[in-house]
Write a protein that holds these residues in place. Structure first.
Motif, mmCIF file in Angstrom:
data_model
loop_
_atom_site.group_PDB
_atom_site.id
_atom_site.type_symbol
_atom_site.label_atom_id
_atom_site.label_comp_id
_atom_site.label_asym_id
_atom_site.label_seq_id
_atom_site.Cartn_x
_atom_site.Cartn_y
_atom_site.Cartn_z
ATOM 1 N N VAL A 164 -20.382 -40.082 -13.238
ATOM 2 C CA VAL A 164 -19.390 -40.796 -14.052
ATOM 3 C C VAL A 164 -18.582 -41.746 -13.166
ATOM 4 C CG1 VAL A 164 -17.315 -40.514 -15.464
ATOM 5 C CG2 VAL A 164 -19.276 -39.021 -15.817
ATOM 6 N N ALA A 167 -20.705 -44.740 -12.465
ATOM 7 C CA ALA A 167 -20.771 -45.649 -13.611
ATOM 8 C C ALA A 167 -19.511 -46.503 -13.690
ATOM 9 C CB ALA A 167 -20.954 -44.855 -14.901
ATOM 10 N N HIS A 168 -18.373 -45.883 -13.450
ATOM 11 C CA HIS A 168 -17.107 -46.615 -13.514
ATOM 12 C C HIS A 168 -17.034 -47.669 -12.408
ATOM 13 C CE1 HIS A 168 -12.898 -47.368 -14.235
ATOM 14 N NE2 HIS A 168 -12.635 -47.122 -12.972
ATOM 15 N N SER A 171 -19.425 -50.931 -12.610
ATOM 16 C CA SER A 171 -19.131 -51.998 -13.569
ATOM 17 C C SER A 171 -17.948 -52.864 -13.150
ATOM 18 C CB SER A 171 -18.841 -51.393 -14.942
ATOM 19 O OG SER A 171 -17.648 -50.645 -14.910
ATOM 20 N N TYR A 179 -20.512 -53.457 -17.973
ATOM 21 C CA TYR A 179 -19.687 -52.430 -18.622
ATOM 22 C C TYR A 179 -20.517 -51.626 -19.607
ATOM 23 C CZ TYR A 179 -16.248 -50.328 -21.671
ATOM 24 O OH TYR A 179 -15.558 -49.435 -22.427
ATOM 25 N N LEU A 180 -21.382 -52.291 -20.367
ATOM 26 C CA LEU A 180 -22.213 -51.582 -21.344
ATOM 27 C C LEU A 180 -23.208 -50.637 -20.666
ATOM 28 C CD1 LEU A 180 -22.881 -54.501 -23.838
ATOM 29 C CD2 LEU A 180 -21.351 -52.552 -24.142
ATOM 30 N N ALA A 182 -22.708 -49.271 -17.756
ATOM 31 C CA ALA A 182 -21.918 -48.175 -17.212
ATOM 32 C C ALA A 182 -21.581 -47.138 -18.276
ATOM 33 C CB ALA A 182 -20.617 -48.720 -16.602
ATOM 34 N N SER A 183 -21.266 -47.583 -19.479
ATOM 35 C CA SER A 183 -20.987 -46.594 -20.537
ATOM 36 C C SER A 183 -22.247 -45.871 -20.948
ATOM 37 C CB SER A 183 -20.285 -47.220 -21.726
ATOM 38 O OG SER A 183 -20.833 -48.416 -22.086
ATOM 39 N N GLU A 186 -22.791 -43.165 -18.288
ATOM 40 C CA GLU A 186 -21.901 -42.007 -18.440
ATOM 41 C C GLU A 186 -22.467 -40.992 -19.410
ATOM 42 O OE1 GLU A 186 -18.069 -43.495 -19.520
ATOM 43 O OE2 GLU A 186 -17.647 -44.211 -17.489
ATOM 44 N N SER A 187 -23.281 -41.426 -20.350
ATOM 45 C CA SER A 187 -23.861 -40.475 -21.311
ATOM 46 C C SER A 187 -25.059 -39.731 -20.739
ATOM 47 C CB SER A 187 -24.264 -41.215 -22.582
ATOM 48 O OG SER A 187 -25.341 -42.080 -22.324
#
Length: 188
Positions: A164, A167-168, A171, A179-180, A182-183, A186-187
């Motif tokens: 996580v 990912a943050h 981005s 950003y997309l 990275a989100s 996170e999943s």
């Protein structure tokens, strides 16, 4: 209708100099509007130089890129539900250097460098970096699964938290696509 006919005939009765003056004012106003429009179009349409980014030194993205290149040299990153634990453990132990680079990158500041290139070459380069981000997320997932299989739940949770954090940080300074991605990471 009689009033309209009288107004029309009265308009024709205006002296010629009034009609010529009105026509001259209309032409002058049109020329001024065109010149001003052209001036503002020229000012707004020319390309503005993109200032160079102030990137931190060391930059976490450099660590992520090296780790991603090491991971992408692998033909396939094992998927935890389908691959046996021995295959996942062999993969994680074989890529210790990649995980070390990733964790070093997590400890320093990260900022994505945006380099615009003519002809859209920028986006083809960025799609490659998006794939590296996906490989890294899958590697963190495999590492977490390996620790969970050996009942080292603290390390498994830390791998998930690192994914996580990655990912943050991956981005930062990028475009909306970063950003997309990275989100989505996170999943994982």
């Amino acid at each position: 209708t009689t009033v309209m006919i009288k107004a029309f005939h009265q308009r024709l009765a205006d002296p010629i100099w009034v009609r010529q003056a009105a026509r001259g004012i209309a032409i002058a106003a049109t020329v001024v509007a065109v010149v001003l429009g052209g001036f503002f179009y020229h000012r707004l349409a020319k390309r503005l130089p993109i200032p160079p980014a102030n990137l931190p030194a060391p930059n976490g993205h450099d660590y992520f890129a090296r780790a991603g290149n090491l991971l992408s040299s692998t033909t396939r990153i094992p998927e935890p539900p389908s691959d046996p634990p021995a295959v996942i453990a062999r993969f994680v132990k074989g890529h210790g250097e990649s995980f070390s680079l990733l964790r070093q990158g997590l400890e320093v500041e990260c900022k994505k460098a945006l380099e615009w290139k003519e002809g859209g070459a920028y986006f083809s380069d960025e799609l490659d970096s998006v794939q590296l981000v996906r490989h890294i997320a899958r590697a963190f997932r495999a590492e977490s699964q390996m620790y969970a299989e050996s009942q080292n739940y603290e390390s498994a949770a830390q791998s998930c938290v690192d994914c996580v954090r990655f990912a943050h940080k991956a981005s930062r300074g990028g475009l909306v696509v970063h950003y997309l991605v990275a989100s989505a990471v996170e999943s994982v």
